[in-house]
Design an enzyme around this catalytic site. Structure first.
Site, PDB file in Angstrom:
ATOM      1  N   PHE A 141     -19.618 -15.145  12.097  1.00  0.00           N
ATOM      2  CA  PHE A 141     -19.714 -15.795  13.408  1.00  0.00           C
ATOM      3  C   PHE A 141     -18.771 -16.975  13.556  1.00  0.00           C
ATOM      4  CE2 PHE A 141     -24.026 -14.187  12.335  1.00  0.00           C
ATOM      5  CZ  PHE A 141     -23.957 -13.050  13.112  1.00  0.00           C
ATOM      6  N   GLY A 190     -18.362  -7.519  10.567  1.00  0.00           N
ATOM      7  CA  GLY A 190     -19.556  -6.839  11.088  1.00  0.00           C
ATOM      8  C   GLY A 190     -19.361  -5.975  12.321  1.00  0.00           C
ATOM      9  N   ASN A 195     -15.273   2.308  20.695  1.00  0.00           N
ATOM     10  CA  ASN A 195     -16.460   2.970  20.158  1.00  0.00           C
ATOM     11  C   ASN A 195     -17.674   2.486  20.954  1.00  0.00           C
ATOM     12  OD1 ASN A 195     -18.869   3.461  18.630  1.00  0.00           O
ATOM     13  ND2 ASN A 195     -17.622   3.775  16.792  1.00  0.00           N
ATOM     14  N   LYS A 226     -20.747   2.942  20.608  1.00  0.00           N
ATOM     15  CA  LYS A 226     -21.917   2.517  19.841  1.00  0.00           C
ATOM     16  C   LYS A 226     -21.707   1.128  19.217  1.00  0.00           C
ATOM     17  CE  LYS A 226     -24.511   5.350  17.211  1.00  0.00           C
ATOM     18  NZ  LYS A 226     -24.803   6.239  16.055  1.00  0.00           N
ATOM     19  N   THR A 227     -20.587   0.953  18.501  1.00  0.00           N
ATOM     20  CA  THR A 227     -20.392  -0.354  17.845  1.00  0.00           C
ATOM     21  C   THR A 227     -20.099  -1.437  18.882  1.00  0.00           C
ATOM     22  OG1 THR A 227     -18.082   0.225  17.431  1.00  0.00           O
ATOM     23  CG2 THR A 227     -19.634   0.568  15.620  1.00  0.00           C
ATOM     24  N   GLN A 279     -22.197  -4.819  19.368  1.00  0.00           N
ATOM     25  CA  GLN A 279     -21.666  -6.197  19.431  1.00  0.00           C
ATOM     26  C   GLN A 279     -22.235  -6.944  20.621  1.00  0.00           C
ATOM     27  OE1 GLN A 279     -17.891  -8.094  18.593  1.00  0.00           O
ATOM     28  NE2 GLN A 279     -17.006  -6.060  18.645  1.00  0.00           N
ATOM     29  N   LYS A 286      -9.405  -5.356  25.507  1.00  0.00           N
ATOM     30  CA  LYS A 286      -9.376  -6.801  25.821  1.00  0.00           C
ATOM     31  C   LYS A 286     -10.239  -7.652  24.883  1.00  0.00           C
ATOM     32  CE  LYS A 286     -10.108  -6.938  30.492  1.00  0.00           C
ATOM     33  NZ  LYS A 286      -9.977  -7.520  31.860  1.00  0.00           N
ATOM     34  N   GLY A 320     -16.233  -9.548  21.283  1.00  0.00           N
ATOM     35  CA  GLY A 320     -17.098 -10.400  20.457  1.00  0.00           C
ATOM     36  C   GLY A 320     -17.577 -11.673  21.120  1.00  0.00           C
ATOM     37  N   GLU A 321     -16.697 -12.377  21.793  1.00  0.00           N
ATOM     38  CA  GLU A 321     -17.075 -13.685  22.347  1.00  0.00           C
ATOM     39  C   GLU A 321     -17.837 -13.541  23.670  1.00  0.00           C
ATOM     40  OE1 GLU A 321     -16.269 -15.647  20.018  1.00  0.00           O
ATOM     41  OE2 GLU A 321     -14.513 -14.687  19.131  1.00  0.00           O
TER      42      GLU A 321
END
Lengths: 326, 745
Positions: B249, B476, B638, B640-641, B645, B708, B711-712
């Site tokens: 993180f 992760g 993806n 699913k992933t 996230q 693009k 995560g954030e």
């Protein structure tokens, strides 16, 4: 962790002797609290007397009481058919505590004897009269959000963290103890202590004394009960505060009531005066509010826990509402 | 002929999922080396002062102890040499803590000694025997007091165009003179990353000038650079391995004192040293989201057009490093406001250095901005979604240029529909479900769609497998899985025939995993490497394969694992057959942005989060009963992933909104929240099923894949959505996080 001796007797008397003769010896059962405290150096016993092989894990009826062996697991008690039928309040309180993994390790006696979660108690570099008498109370003028509003002293404002004990004090349980001087019984309400000038003592157990069982007498509180625990997340957190409420109703009239609070004092806090307010009155929110007002008499807050003065009466009302289903 | 399924976009399972759930995945504390020893750090118990005396005699004499290292006996680390003019002040501002380098204590629990022993238990026992005595100095750990000396970051002092510099368009503080305005202060307390895997390192000097570290890091190349510099070694002599990282993180984006300590320890004892921080040490030694004070002033016309915004912020940093983050970036570009002022300051306290925590500054800033938007909408008696639509920006108002892509309106539409926004009442306290008050709120997030440079190699093996390598890490999100999908589609091979290897500084270089940039950057490099490999295969075919004897390179087609020649179906050669002739099927490409799209367009990911909350009328407990997160994140590699996230980010946002709060007792300058009993993160029961929606439209200005970053924006905007929903439920506006029951009862 310091080095320590480890013994595992199979007879209660041998265990009692081992601890009674050695001031630096401690009983260990589930170890869910003691091992943590040892890793942090808060407690440094030189001998551990493992009592898990003592025959003290049974849950059985004895006349008009249900006897909970001191080594009965929290999960076993919470899920026991007799407990659920006759003392559902106890089951609710147990399941509100810790996590399934911990409840599968923790025992009745160990739950009663768990130490406070006060952060100053846990940090060796900070003052704490409970950990090290005479060093002062770090919480008194520190971060005391979680601390007591009843029964504290200027030596200690910590609270007892057990949920189970709040139900047991409400249910008028009795603690059975064996020690070097023989057997004795203590009313559950007299088992834990207020801090006074000796906050290092959490309970009235004498050196070497071992809890063997807790007797819970039959009562009419089998239906209208609730354990309301307020915490900062939905599960697995110590209580900001909690309320155990039990009512015996005749129609809408309260015949008898039991009330106790957790997270507000150095011991599970029975609210006898508030119970008396409830008896003979209709089970209404108004009645509950009156009882809550009486319950809060004498409460006093510190810098960071004034919210408890608002939260506690509200939680009493909510617990009673849920118990009465109004 | 059967065509291969398209992998990009498919909800493929993680390529390393089986390894992770069976324990086969090796994390940095799980490597066993001959002669392993174990390090345990001793922390200071004061926040500021000098170590007057440190007694290590008992620890040195304890069983199994190999060394006790303090500032008195630590070897000279070349990179720790004094850089300032005053040799008595070797620690210069602007650098990480130089561990065991001097007697100064700069924050509470600063490592002051390392005990190395032959077992972990013996090291831990001996660590408790180290006794330090201090000459204490007055510390300042309180932000309210420290904020009085807040200052403009050095980067902004030096460069007025720095994103940390003061910004103004139109008139400064124009909201102050408006008729319809709000002005409020918002506080985010210190929050801790606390990934499941605690920070750990195994340091091994393979030769006096050759170092290998198995380390928890988000960037193997950055970590290699830091420690090569610290020990004055060629970078090639330092190897950093981080094959698996158990979450981070952001807290593994910086090199920390414990890493230096383990390397020093290994040098001293001449054996590998394994060092894992305790959960308690994770509170003090590896960064945190800084305590941040903010103030927002906003004005609008009666018909809901924002006329001015002023957003000020003061974030905390340490006394020895200046940490800054983009707290005010979203405010400058999100809404069409002709007058806009931002002022960013930092305050240096006697604490460890903060580090970016998921969503970093943008998530902090969005709490204030998006709460203020809700407050302004309520003042105007406008639906907050309608208020945002009236101030929607069709081009970037900060840079005055078009967006590369922006599908935020589509996110608004999809999210409002899924949460059931029409059930929301304008007036708070209007919806009730038994003892629970029900409310709805929304919050918007944005983050730059960053793309950097990365190298990737691709090699066809004789068994027909293509191995790709890159130094990037996977903390992760499923990086290896996404890269496998990109490679499979590009090469025309099934995913089982692809192996993507990462987490090793010996692999082709890339930046750290952070800032939602990995798929944008490494993903594109993977595609480019696969294109180059295909080209190489065509070349090999045209040069010597008998089936293509008369063919030109351009005539060779590659698909579904076979090379073919034009329309001649009879010519069909498996890729691997090409290896039977001379010439290696290996490429190594560098991929970086080309052209001037970065100057012509503003590139951002966007998200909106809609929350439905229940607040108990008597106890003030809050439960998030529904959360919908919608993202315009470009192409989704993806499903699913990517959804995973988004859900993880949303749960992080629940923690931020409702429970995460690291508290210092300022009398001691020491944290009182030191474990998970005191510092709460959401448990399963706190997390509703998070519904995720992706617009899934490519942004071809960012890269050829059109990604693009996710995560954030998964976290940015969640906390204000929940805070706004709580206001809608109760009429109580809580401007200081977390919103715990005591603030609502």
């Amino acid at each position: 962790m310091n080095q320590f001796q480890y013994v595992r007797p199979t007879k209660p008397q041998a265990a009692i002797d081992a601890v009674a003769k050695d001031a630096n010896a401690k009983f260990i059962a589930g170890g869910t609290n003691l091992v943590d405290l040892m890793k942090r150096g808060v407690m440094t016993p030189q001998k551990l007397v493992d009592i898990n092989r003592l025959p003290l894990a049974k849950i059985e009826r004895q006349g008009n009481t249900l006897r909970l062996g001191a080594l009965a697991l929290n999960s076993a008690v919470a899920n026991d058919a007799q407990v659920r039928e006759r003392h559902p309040l106890l089951s609710l309180a147990l399941n509100a505590g810790a996590s399934p993994q911990l409840r599968n390790m923790a025992t009745v006696g160990g739950n009663m004897l768990q130490r406070t979660r006060c952060t100053y108690f846990y940090d060796l570099s900070m003052p704490c009269n409970k950990r090290q008498p005479g060093t002062g109370c770090g919480a008194l003028e520190g971060i005391n959000r979680m601390h007591a509003i009843f029964g504290f002293s200027d030596k200690c404002i910590a609270v007892h963290p057990s949920d189970m004990s709040v139900a047991l004090v409400a249910l008028d349980a009795t603690v059975l103890v064996s020690g070097p001087k023989g057997n004795r019984q203590l009313a559950f309400a007299d088992f834990h202590r207020l801090p006074g000038d000796t906050p290092e003592r959490d309970s009235n157990l004498e050196p070497g004394e071992l809890i063997t069982a807790v007797d819970v007498p039959d009562s009419p509180f089998t239906k209208h009960v609730h354990y309301q625990k307020v915490r900062e997340r939905a599960s697995y957190a110590f209580a900001l505060l909690s309320v155990a409420a039990a009512l015996d109703l005749d129609g809408n009239t309260i015949k008898a009531a039991r009330l106790a609070m957790g997270g507000v004092a150095h011991k599970p806090w029975r609210l006898t005066a508030a119970e008396q307010v409830l008896v003979g009155k209709p089970a209404t929110e108004d009645t509950f509010r009156q009882a809550a007002t009486v319950a809060m008499q004498g409460a006093k807050a510190f810098k960071h826990n004034a919210y408890k003065l608002r939260l506690a009466p509200n939680t009493i009302v909510q617990a009673l509402k849920t118990a009465a289903a109004v | 002929m059967k065509t291969l399924d398209k992998q990009i976009g498919a909800p493929m399972n993680r390529v390393d999922g089986h390894q992770k759930v069976t324990g086969a995945a090796k994390y940095s504390a799980e490597y066993e080396l001959p002669g392993m020893s174990y390090g345990v750090l001793v922390g200071s118990t004061i926040a500021k002062g000098r170590i007057a005396h440190i007694d290590t005699k008992a620890a040195v004499g304890a069983p199994g102890v190999l060394a006790v290292i303090t500032h008195l006996n630590s070897p000279q680390v070349p990179g720790f040499k004094p850089t300032g003019k005053d040799p008595s002040q070797p620690q210069t501002v602007g650098g990480p803590l130089k561990i065991f380098h001097d007697d100064k204590v700069r924050f509470n629990d600063q490592p002051i000694a390392l005990v190395v022993a032959d077992t972990f238990e013996r090291a831990r026992y001996a660590a408790r025997l180290v006794m330090a005595h201090y000459t204490q100095e007055t510390h300042q750990t309180n932000m309210a007091a420290g904020a009085k000396d807040a200052f403009l970051p050095t980067s902004a002092q030096k460069n007025p165009k720095s994103p940390m510099a003061d910004y103004q368009r139109g008139q400064a503080d124009a909201y102050k003179t408006a008729a319809l305005k709000i002005e409020q202060e918002y506080v985010i307390p210190t929050e801790m990353h606390h990934p499941m895997e605690m920070q750990a390192i195994t340091a091994h000097w393979e030769a006096p000038d050759r170092l290998t570290i198995y380390d928890k890091t988000q960037g193997t190349i950055g970590t290699r650079r830091d420690f090569a510099k610290e020990w004055n070694l060629p970078e090639a002599n330092v190897q950093v391995i981080a094959t698996f990282v158990g979450g981070a993180f952001g807290n593994a984006l910086h090199s920390w004192p414990h890493e230096s300590a383990a390397i020093i320890g290994a040098k001293v004892v001449g054996r590998p040293v394994k060092l894992m921080l305790t959960r308690e040490q994770m509170f003090t030694q590896v960064g945190y989201r800084p305590y941040t004070w903010q103030k927002v002033g906003m004005s609008a016309t009666a018909d809901g057009k924002i006329t001015a915004i002023t957003h000020e912020s003061i974030g905390q940093t340490s006394t020895y490093e200046e940490f800054t983050e983009s707290t005010l970036a979203q405010t400058r570009m999100m809404y069409q406001s002709p007058n806009l002022t931002t002022r960013y300051r930092i305050a240096a306290l006697d604490v460890g250095t903060p580090i970016w925590m998921r969503g970093p500054g943008e998530a902090t800033g969005a709490f204030a901005l998006e709460s203020a938007m809700d407050e302004m909408a309520y003042l105007l008696k406008l639906d907050p979604l309608e208020f945002r639509l009236r101030n929607y920006t069709d081009q970037d108002p900060e840079k005055n240029r078009p967006w590369s892509t922006k599908f935020l309106k589509e996110c608004y539409r999809a999210g409002a529909e899924r949460i059931g926004w029409t059930k929301r009442k304008l007036e708070p306290g209007a919806l009730r479900d038994g003892d629970w008050l029900v409310g709805y709120g929304m919050g918007v997030g944005t983050f730059g769609a960053h793309r950097g440079a990365a190298h990737v190699s691709a090699q066809l093996l004789p068994n027909g497998t293509v191995v790709l390598q890159c130094a990037t890490t996977d903390i992760g999100p499923g990086t290896g899985t996404a890269m496998t999908q990109i490679a499979a589609d590009t090469l025309g091979l099934p995913p089982e025939k692809i192996r993507f290897e990462l987490g090793n500084s010996g692999f082709p270089q890339s930046g750290s995993q952070g800032g939602s940039s990995t798929v944008n950057t490494v993903g594109q490099a993977v595609q480019d490497a696969c294109m180059a490999l295909k080209d190489k295969l065509r070349e090999l075919a045209a040069a010597g394969a008998p089936a293509f004897a008369s063919a030109k390179k351009e005539d060779v087609a590659l698909a579904n694992g076979y090379l073919t020649l034009g329309s001649n179906a009879a010519t069909r050669v498996p890729y691997a057959d090409l290896l039977k002739q001379p010439g290696a099927a290996l490429v190594n490409v560098e991929s970086k942005p080309t052209g001037n799209d970065g100057q012509l367009y503003s590139m951002y990911s966007f998200s909106v989060h809609f929350a439905e909350v229940r607040v108990h009328a008597l106890t003030g407990e809050v439960r998030v009963s529904k959360l919908v997160s919608c993202a315009d994140a470009g192409t989704i590699i993806n499903q699913k992933t990517a959804a995973n996230q988004m859900k993880g980010g949303a749960v992080g946002g629940i923690g931020m909104a409702l429970m995460e709060h690291a508290i210092i007792d300022d009398r001691y300058g020491r944290y009182v929240t030191k474990d998970f009993a005191d510092y709460h993160v959401p448990v399963h029961a706190d997390a509703p099923a998070v519904e995720v929606y992706f617009v899934n439209q490519p942004d071809l200005h960012v890269n050829a894949l059109g990604t693009k970053g996710i995560g954030e924006i998964a976290t940015i905007g969640v906390a204000p959505a929940i805070a706004n929903a709580i206001f809608n439920a109760t009429g109580k506006r809580v401007r200081e996080l977390p919103i715990t029951p005591d603030k609502l009862v």
